[in-house]
Design an enzyme around this catalytic site. Structure first.
Site, PDB file in Angstrom:
ATOM      1  N   GLU A 140      -8.863  -5.191  -6.339  1.00 37.97           N
ATOM      2  CA  GLU A 140      -8.451  -3.787  -6.234  1.00 37.97           C
ATOM      3  C   GLU A 140      -8.643  -3.048  -7.554  1.00 37.97           C
ATOM      4  O   GLU A 140      -8.612  -1.821  -7.597  1.00 37.97           O
ATOM      5  CB  GLU A 140      -6.985  -3.703  -5.812  1.00 37.97           C
ATOM      6  CG  GLU A 140      -6.714  -4.265  -4.434  1.00 37.97           C
ATOM      7  CD  GLU A 140      -5.260  -4.125  -4.043  1.00 37.97           C
ATOM      8  OE1 GLU A 140      -4.929  -3.149  -3.343  1.00 37.97           O
ATOM      9  OE2 GLU A 140      -4.454  -4.991  -4.439  1.00 37.97           O
TER      10      GLU A 140
ATOM     11  N   SER B  60       0.841  -1.195   0.000  1.00 41.63           N
ATOM     12  CA  SER B  60       0.000   0.000   0.000  1.00 41.63           C
ATOM     13  C   SER B  60       0.879   1.249   0.000  1.00 41.63           C
ATOM     14  O   SER B  60       1.675   1.429  -0.920  1.00 41.63           O
ATOM     15  CB  SER B  60      -0.970  -0.040   1.190  1.00 41.63           C
ATOM     16  OG  SER B  60      -1.999   0.903   1.039  1.00 41.63           O
TER      17      SER B  60
ATOM     18  N   HIS C  92      -7.432  -5.601  -1.165  1.00 41.56           N
ATOM     19  CA  HIS C  92      -6.284  -4.828  -0.700  1.00 41.56           C
ATOM     20  C   HIS C  92      -5.591  -5.472   0.501  1.00 41.56           C
ATOM     21  O   HIS C  92      -4.364  -5.415   0.608  1.00 41.56           O
ATOM     22  CB  HIS C  92      -6.740  -3.403  -0.346  1.00 41.56           C
ATOM     23  CG  HIS C  92      -5.620  -2.449  -0.136  1.00 41.56           C
ATOM     24  ND1 HIS C  92      -4.730  -2.114  -1.142  1.00 41.56           N
ATOM     25  CD2 HIS C  92      -5.217  -1.750   0.965  1.00 41.56           C
ATOM     26  CE1 HIS C  92      -3.836  -1.240  -0.670  1.00 41.56           C
ATOM     27  NE2 HIS C  92      -4.105  -1.022   0.597  1.00 41.56           N
TER      28      HIS C  92
END
Length: 197
Positions: A136, A74, A173
């Site tokens: 995602e 991330s 995610h």
């Protein structure tokens, strides 16, 4: 070795500062709850911290300085890419999971030529794994598309970067982390076996 935060929360809001570059608020997506984003811009400091920490680790543990891997997910994935662009030979293998390129997309595009010229001055022996979860792909940030586009641009033969892009089926995610870590370990270890690429 891992660098983390003293918190019981899923993640620390300090990541927004530590793993990002300075960016105009107008360039950021609207935060899901509508509140202002924490201040960005501390990636340079964290990179310096890591570089200063390496010799200290080397004093305590046996370290192969020709076989170092940086893993981030991330905003951590964004940071891994920042280190790759800013100081490509700090590590030999980079794992950028679900990288939040939308935070500093403009910077990466502007720095790409300078990054490639740095590679031409080195030995070109760098590997990069970009991994994202299939689910995602629907996020408005364009996370998967951004990562795929970057992998295509860096896959140019003259870049000297061994780039792999992997979209993990039916993963989001957070759920992408276990398969990504599994792939990352194999990717980093395979890279460092003589005769294997």
């Amino acid at each position: 070795m891992g660098i983390g935060y003293a918190t019981n929360a899923p993640f620390s809001s300090e990541r927004y500062y530590d793993f990002t570059l300075p960016v105009a608020v107008s360039e950021l997506p609207v935060r899901p709850d509508g509140s202002p984003w924490p201040s960005p811009g501390g990636a340079e400091n964290i990179l310096k911290f890591i570089e200063d920490l390496k010799p200290e680790i080397g004093k305590r543990y046996k370290v192969d300085y020709n076989s170092q891997t940086l893993f981030g997910h991330s905003l951590g994935g964004l940071f891994a890419l920042y280190v790759l662009f800013e100081n490509p030979y700090a590590f030999q293998t980079y794992i950028a999971g679900s990288p939040s390129l939308h935070w500093n997309k403009k910077w990466f595009r502007e720095e790409e030529d300078r990054f490639l010229s740095r590679l031409n001055q080195g030995n070109g022996d760098i590997s990069l794994l970009l991994g994202v979860g299939e689910l995602e792909g629907t996020h408005k940030s364009g996370m998967n598309e951004n990562a795929l586009e970057l992998s295509k641009r860096l896959s140019l033969k003259e870049s000297g970067v061994n780039v792999h892009f992997k979209e993990f089926e039916e993963e989001g995610h957070l759920s992408v982390l276990p398969p990504l870590i599994n792939r990352a370990l194999r990717f980093a270890l395979k890279r460092n076996v003589p005769g294997k690429k």
